[in-house]
Write an enzyme that holds these catalytic residues in place. Sequence first.
Site, PDB file in Angstrom:
ATOM      1  N   GLU A  26       4.788 -28.155  19.203  1.00 35.25           N
ATOM      2  CA  GLU A  26       5.625 -26.961  19.198  1.00 35.25           C
ATOM      3  C   GLU A  26       5.948 -26.565  20.636  1.00 35.25           C
ATOM      4  O   GLU A  26       5.091 -26.685  21.519  1.00 35.25           O
ATOM      5  CB  GLU A  26       4.887 -25.797  18.529  1.00 35.25           C
ATOM      6  CG  GLU A  26       4.614 -26.022  17.071  1.00 35.25           C
ATOM      7  CD  GLU A  26       3.941 -24.806  16.438  1.00 35.25           C
ATOM      8  OE1 GLU A  26       4.657 -23.892  16.023  1.00 35.25           O
ATOM      9  OE2 GLU A  26       2.715 -24.785  16.380  1.00 35.25           O
ATOM     10  N   LYS A  32       0.576 -26.036  21.015  1.00 39.23           N
ATOM     11  CA  LYS A  32       1.613 -25.038  21.305  1.00 39.23           C
ATOM     12  C   LYS A  32       2.053 -25.245  22.756  1.00 39.23           C
ATOM     13  O   LYS A  32       1.301 -25.768  23.576  1.00 39.23           O
ATOM     14  CB  LYS A  32       1.041 -23.622  21.165  1.00 39.23           C
ATOM     15  CG  LYS A  32       0.460 -23.367  19.772  1.00 39.23           C
ATOM     16  CD  LYS A  32       1.200 -22.271  19.064  1.00 39.23           C
ATOM     17  CE  LYS A  32       0.650 -22.010  17.687  1.00 39.23           C
ATOM     18  NZ  LYS A  32       1.650 -22.105  16.631  1.00 39.23           N
ATOM     19  N   HIS A  78       2.386 -25.622   3.679  1.00 41.34           N
ATOM     20  CA  HIS A  78       3.864 -25.648   3.645  1.00 41.34           C
ATOM     21  C   HIS A  78       4.430 -26.988   4.152  1.00 41.34           C
ATOM     22  O   HIS A  78       5.569 -27.326   3.868  1.00 41.34           O
ATOM     23  CB  HIS A  78       4.481 -24.437   4.346  1.00 41.34           C
ATOM     24  CG  HIS A  78       4.526 -24.540   5.844  1.00 41.34           C
ATOM     25  ND1 HIS A  78       3.464 -24.215   6.634  1.00 41.34           N
ATOM     26  CD2 HIS A  78       5.507 -24.916   6.690  1.00 41.34           C
ATOM     27  CE1 HIS A  78       3.795 -24.397   7.900  1.00 41.34           C
ATOM     28  NE2 HIS A  78       5.041 -24.823   7.977  1.00 41.34           N
ATOM     29  N   LYS A 108      -2.420 -20.098   3.330  1.00 41.61           N
ATOM     30  CA  LYS A 108      -3.447 -20.228   4.364  1.00 41.61           C
ATOM     31  C   LYS A 108      -3.486 -19.003   5.282  1.00 41.61           C
ATOM     32  O   LYS A 108      -2.474 -18.310   5.346  1.00 41.61           O
ATOM     33  CB  LYS A 108      -3.240 -21.522   5.154  1.00 41.61           C
ATOM     34  CG  LYS A 108      -2.201 -21.442   6.274  1.00 41.61           C
ATOM     35  CD  LYS A 108      -2.023 -22.793   6.909  1.00 41.61           C
ATOM     36  CE  LYS A 108      -2.716 -22.889   8.230  1.00 41.61           C
ATOM     37  NZ  LYS A 108      -1.948 -22.340   9.351  1.00 41.61           N
ATOM     38  N   ARG A 143       0.789  -1.238   0.000  1.00 37.85           N
ATOM     39  CA  ARG A 143       0.000   0.000   0.000  1.00 37.85           C
ATOM     40  C   ARG A 143       0.817   1.283   0.000  1.00 37.85           C
ATOM     41  O   ARG A 143       0.410   2.290  -0.524  1.00 37.85           O
ATOM     42  CB  ARG A 143      -0.827   0.020   1.296  1.00 37.85           C
ATOM     43  CG  ARG A 143      -2.279  -0.204   1.072  1.00 37.85           C
ATOM     44  CD  ARG A 143      -2.986  -0.071   2.363  1.00 37.85           C
ATOM     45  NE  ARG A 143      -2.235  -0.798   3.406  1.00 37.85           N
ATOM     46  CZ  ARG A 143      -2.803  -1.512   4.361  1.00 37.85           C
ATOM     47  NH1 ARG A 143      -4.104  -1.594   4.430  1.00 37.85           N
ATOM     48  NH2 ARG A 143      -2.085  -2.135   5.280  1.00 37.85           N
ATOM     49  N   HIS A 162      -2.334 -29.229   7.919  1.00 37.75           N
ATOM     50  CA  HIS A 162      -1.071 -29.973   7.986  1.00 37.75           C
ATOM     51  C   HIS A 162      -1.262 -31.432   8.422  1.00 37.75           C
ATOM     52  O   HIS A 162      -0.771 -32.356   7.773  1.00 37.75           O
ATOM     53  CB  HIS A 162      -0.087 -29.296   8.946  1.00 37.75           C
ATOM     54  CG  HIS A 162       0.117 -27.832   8.661  1.00 37.75           C
ATOM     55  ND1 HIS A 162       0.195 -27.324   7.393  1.00 37.75           N
ATOM     56  CD2 HIS A 162       0.276 -26.764   9.483  1.00 37.75           C
ATOM     57  CE1 HIS A 162       0.378 -26.017   7.445  1.00 37.75           C
ATOM     58  NE2 HIS A 162       0.428 -25.649   8.709  1.00 37.75           N
ATOM     59  N   LYS A 188       7.985 -29.851   2.982  1.00 40.34           N
ATOM     60  CA  LYS A 188       9.068 -30.320   3.858  1.00 40.34           C
ATOM     61  C   LYS A 188       9.679 -31.588   3.272  1.00 40.34           C
ATOM     62  O   LYS A 188       8.939 -32.502   2.874  1.00 40.34           O
ATOM     63  CB  LYS A 188       8.539 -30.614   5.264  1.00 40.34           C
ATOM     64  CG  LYS A 188       8.145 -29.355   6.032  1.00 40.34           C
ATOM     65  CD  LYS A 188       7.745 -29.690   7.452  1.00 40.34           C
ATOM     66  CE  LYS A 188       7.129 -28.496   8.155  1.00 40.34           C
ATOM     67  NZ  LYS A 188       8.074 -27.551   8.706  1.00 40.34           N
ATOM     68  N   ASP A 233      -5.777 -24.282  12.688  1.00 40.77           N
ATOM     69  CA  ASP A 233      -4.412 -23.854  12.374  1.00 40.77           C
ATOM     70  C   ASP A 233      -3.522 -25.022  11.925  1.00 40.77           C
ATOM     71  O   ASP A 233      -2.672 -24.851  11.059  1.00 40.77           O
ATOM     72  CB  ASP A 233      -3.809 -23.204  13.635  1.00 40.77           C
ATOM     73  CG  ASP A 233      -2.526 -22.436  13.350  1.00 40.77           C
ATOM     74  OD1 ASP A 233      -2.470 -21.745  12.319  1.00 40.77           O
ATOM     75  OD2 ASP A 233      -1.579 -22.545  14.161  1.00 40.77           O
TER      76      ASP A 233
HETATM   77  C1  BG6 Z   1       1.603 -22.614  10.557  1.00 38.60           C
HETATM   78  C2  BG6 Z   1       0.754 -22.251  11.745  1.00 38.60           C
HETATM   79  O1  BG6 Z   1       0.785 -23.049   9.490  1.00 38.60           O
HETATM   80  O2  BG6 Z   1       2.498 -23.654  10.919  1.00 38.60           O
HETATM   81  C3  BG6 Z   1       1.626 -21.847  12.925  1.00 38.60           C
HETATM   82  O3  BG6 Z   1      -0.114 -21.179  11.390  1.00 38.60           O
HETATM   83  C4  BG6 Z   1       2.636 -22.917  13.223  1.00 38.60           C
HETATM   84  O4  BG6 Z   1       0.832 -21.592  14.070  1.00 38.60           O
HETATM   85  C5  BG6 Z   1       3.403 -23.321  11.964  1.00 38.60           C
HETATM   86  O5  BG6 Z   1       3.544 -22.423  14.197  1.00 38.60           O
HETATM   87  C6  BG6 Z   1       4.272 -24.511  12.216  1.00 38.60           C
HETATM   88  O6  BG6 Z   1       5.077 -24.716  11.106  1.00 38.60           O
HETATM   89  P1  BG6 Z   1       6.500 -25.426  11.241  1.00 38.60           P
HETATM   90  O7  BG6 Z   1       6.974 -25.535   9.838  1.00 38.60           O
HETATM   91  O8  BG6 Z   1       7.321 -24.509  12.093  1.00 38.60           O
HETATM   92  O9  BG6 Z   1       6.226 -26.725  11.896  1.00 38.60           O
END
Ligand code: BG6
Length: 481
Positions: free
Chosen positions: A210, A334, A172, A142, A43, A234, A176, A229
């Site tokens: 995590e 988390k 993503h 996402k 922007r 995933h 990996k 999330d």
């Molecule tokens: C993301 C989530 O898609 O993946 C995050 O929104 C999360 O909350 C992350 O921390 C984890 O990705 P990775 O690659 O660090 O395991």
Amino acid sequence: MSFDLVLFGGTGDLTWRKLMPALFQAFRHGKLPPDGRILAVARDERSDAQYRQYIRDRFVEVDSAKRPSDDEFARFAEMLHYRRMDLSQPAHYAGLKTWLDARNADTVVMFLATAPYLFSVVCEQLGIAGLNGPKVRVVLEKPLGHDLASAQEINRVVRSAFSETQAFRIDHYLGKPAVQNLMALRFGNALFEPLWRRESIANIQITLAEGLGVGTRGDYYDTTGALRDMIQNHALQLLTMIAMEPPSTNDADAIRAEKLKVLRSLKPFTPESVARDVVRGQYKAGTVEGQAVPGYLDEVKVPAGSHCETFVALRTEVQNWRWAGVPFYLRTGKRLAGRHSQIVVNFREVPHPIFPGSARANKLVIKLQPEDGLELHLLAAKGSAQGEMLAPVSLDLDFDKAFESERVGAYERLLMDAMAGRLNLFVRSDEQEQAWRWVEPVLQAWATDPNGPRAYAAGTWGPPASSAMVARDGCAWDEEQ
Ligand code: BG6
């Protein structure tokens, strides 16, 4: 092959945290054609030089081994351009088209690294401006919706301007290396396939743990929660790769059709099964890897009394001939004991144990992170003086070591695939919608459940109810075995 990559959301978090470092690595590995252009769009007013400096400054947050030297950055920066756009203004898209047409690159990738509420307007305007021709691809990041209806709406708008083969939906995790290895393990080797079924496998556990909390993203996270999330995307993508039938070819649609069948075979949730087979939790203060950390409700921007779940464990089944009756346990959270993501395939006991202690000896552990590897657990005779004592041993494969310099990060891989038009590692709209359809009854049951999530101390493996759920089947999570 010349390319133009347009990054909508060019000054945002995703761009400087993930995309620019990945693009720089691709540049360093010689994978970006030197005449390619990367155009960041946002922007505010800035020159190319100011944008390059903005990105340069942000590289200090990147791992030192992945940071450019001054000379490297100067060469990389020649590809970087900046353009101010108001995304609601048709004239600004016309200007973008003029900029792109002047060069007429072979491939144009539009990466929507913006807030999702902008996806509709951007796709619509790209279509109106004629920026949706066959050489254009659109990459979507996402969150792709927060429920089935919103995901369908995003897909409708994307479809109004682009065909399915032009749409690259990123998960993503699919980028990996460990996840691609799962395909290689199953379909590149003859060894496991005969065992990959209910007759030999007792249960499968997918853990995406995590150590980190929600950081400064409390406001975003609170409207999302762990189910949306991590599980809807995933964890379910990993499950499909574990459970899918061998595809007839390595083509994107052959693979995605098999993944879709798995999603359609997942046992549907009912209010009763949500109560029994799904555990949600929220972290309280605790200690993670030696550090005292606050509880979720004390994180910045988290609303008081929030019922948002930071942990989910669930049990499901894939209702088909291969998997009938085999529990699939999924778990994410988390502020758990640490960063630890893996898939554990627990094999059945030997049918007639002649050695004491030989129950459940075999498991295959597919490690995603922090390490990337495989462990095959077996029982072996120790050969000790006490007679035939068996002891667990494991065959370990460390892919980081085996392939050292060749391994690339998830975003680098996915960006290169999008540029090359390879759709294998991207999610098709029907997969994405089916995943939402499956999680929706859970969201609905929670919305009317006054109890809210169960408490767990940061640094643990989640609420005890998660272990109890697995124990009901006579199983245990991997760390408890
Ligand atoms: C993301 C989530 O898609 O993946 C995050 O929104 C999360 O909350 C992350 O921390 C984890 O990705 P990775 O690659 O660090 O395991």
